[in-house]
Design an enzyme around this catalytic site. Sequence first.
Site, short mmCIF file in Angstrom:
data_model
loop_
_atom_site.label_atom_id
_atom_site.label_comp_id
_atom_site.label_asym_id
_atom_site.label_seq_id
_atom_site.Cartn_x
_atom_site.Cartn_y
_atom_site.Cartn_z
N ASN A 90 -2.36 12.95 -3.42
CA ASN A 90 -3.32 13.48 -4.39
C ASN A 90 -3.76 14.89 -4.03
O ASN A 90 -3.91 15.76 -4.89
CB ASN A 90 -4.55 12.56 -4.47
CG ASN A 90 -4.34 11.42 -5.45
OD1 ASN A 90 -3.51 11.50 -6.35
ND2 ASN A 90 -5.10 10.35 -5.27
N HIS A 148 -4.55 14.82 -8.99
CA HIS A 148 -4.80 13.44 -9.41
C HIS A 148 -3.96 13.04 -10.62
O HIS A 148 -3.62 11.86 -10.77
CB HIS A 148 -6.29 13.25 -9.73
CG HIS A 148 -7.14 13.25 -8.50
ND1 HIS A 148 -7.25 12.19 -7.65
CD2 HIS A 148 -7.94 14.23 -7.97
CE1 HIS A 148 -8.07 12.47 -6.66
NE2 HIS A 148 -8.51 13.72 -6.82
N ASP A 156 -1.75 9.72 -10.59
CA ASP A 156 -1.73 8.61 -11.53
C ASP A 156 -0.30 8.29 -11.99
O ASP A 156 0.08 7.13 -12.12
CB ASP A 156 -2.59 8.93 -12.75
CG ASP A 156 -4.08 8.96 -12.41
OD1 ASP A 156 -4.44 8.45 -11.33
OD2 ASP A 156 -4.87 9.47 -13.23
N GLU A 166 -4.55 2.56 -4.40
CA GLU A 166 -3.09 2.52 -4.24
C GLU A 166 -2.61 1.19 -3.66
O GLU A 166 -1.48 1.10 -3.16
CB GLU A 166 -2.64 3.68 -3.34
CG GLU A 166 -3.06 3.56 -1.87
CD GLU A 166 -4.46 4.10 -1.61
OE1 GLU A 166 -4.78 4.34 -0.43
OE2 GLU A 166 -5.24 4.27 -2.58
N ASP A 178 0.85 -1.18 0.00
CA ASP A 178 0.00 0.00 0.00
C ASP A 178 0.89 1.24 0.00
O ASP A 178 1.85 1.34 0.78
CB ASP A 178 -0.92 0.00 1.23
CG ASP A 178 -1.97 1.08 1.15
OD1 ASP A 178 -3.00 0.83 0.49
OD2 ASP A 178 -1.75 2.15 1.74
#
Length: 441
Positions: free
Chosen positions: A323, A328, A332, A359, A315
């Site tokens: 973010n 965002h 990504d 994630e 994780d």
Amino acid sequence: MHDAPAQDARPTGSLGRRLVLATLAFCLIFTLFTVAVRTWSAWRANLTTMTAELSLIDQVFQRTLSKAIWEMDRESLQTQLDSVAQVAAVGRVELTILRAGRTPEIMEQRRPQQPASHLAPTLQRMLVYVPYEGVEETVGELILEGDERVLWQRLYGEVASIVVTQIIQSLLLAGLIMWMFNRSVTVHVQHIARHLEQLSPANLKHILRLERSTERRDELSLLESGVNDLQDKLSAYLDRQKQDEQELAARSDQLAGLVEERTAELREANKRLEELTRSDPLTGLANRRHFDELKEVEFRRAQRLGQPLSVLMCDVDFFKRYNDTYGHALGDQCLQAVAGTLKSVFARAGELVARMGGEEFAVLLPGCDANNARKAAERLRKAIATLAVAHADSPVAAHVTLSIGVAQFDPETTDRFDQLLQRADQALYRAKSQGRDRIAE
């Protein structure tokens, strides 16, 4: 019509022979039972006969022995005892002389090498003499013991006769059954087999006829009628099939090109669809569906072969803050960079990296125990640190980090893969609760 591959249908054994063998087996069992019953009956009859013989001897010698004892004629007593002992049915004779005020005197005659008998009958009789009318005197006791050897000799002779008789009867019965079965069944079955063996689409009109009386209506007649009826139906079916094949051949040429064209298009579309349904569009890693398909395969293989199997749950630490801080689009890009690192670290055959959502990533490691899995997780953690993706809002480090949970398959406590995945999730939770950017088991 395509011909099926020829198979060797030759008989491996005669039906009549098997019937005879079964009959012989039954006759053998019946013979053994009959011999046992008749032997027991013969033994009882021999015992009865020997008992009657001993009773007859007793009747013959009772009065003369009583008189000889009364008259104290020892020579006569000895002669009579010798005569009794010489009778074939007698194995031992014992005479007890009773006199008032004296110890009983015992005279015994036994055949040479005569063993003690437990099966032969024994007759015991008190000897009474009548010196004058109205007076009876008990002068002795006579014991006659049968000769057991004579019993066995008689029995052996009778058993031999019984066994020979039963064997002859069984053999005659088996021979009769085989002859009748061969005459009434086997010959015709062989004729049917030869007819079917020579049968082909070209001679389906050839009718089967058995060489037997037409007045007989039995199972063979039904079989003959059934074979002929089947040939008629098969001939009609082949005629219809030939017509259908000619029509289909004309249409198949027209459709072949179109089918080939559509098949190529469908194959390409399926290939693209398969790639879309099995991979994550953002990272290019396997998606959750692909992971779920392979996890069961590897789990069953580990159970069957007793091989190790490990799972990593990874994780990205504080990814929501990432973010919020960078947006965002950069989020990504961050996930793509992490996915690329995962691919480079776990590139061996059989290893599978999948994006489980958001994630969170999972790594399936077949043939890898917990120790090696932890080493691989440490290499991944260091590779992410080397990647040095800036994360200013992370309280752990100035760059993006991973928390990793490690779990190994234990055959004694785990019977479903979901249990193994749950243990990896629990290990990931411990890694987060212990400060993140670390590995926990």
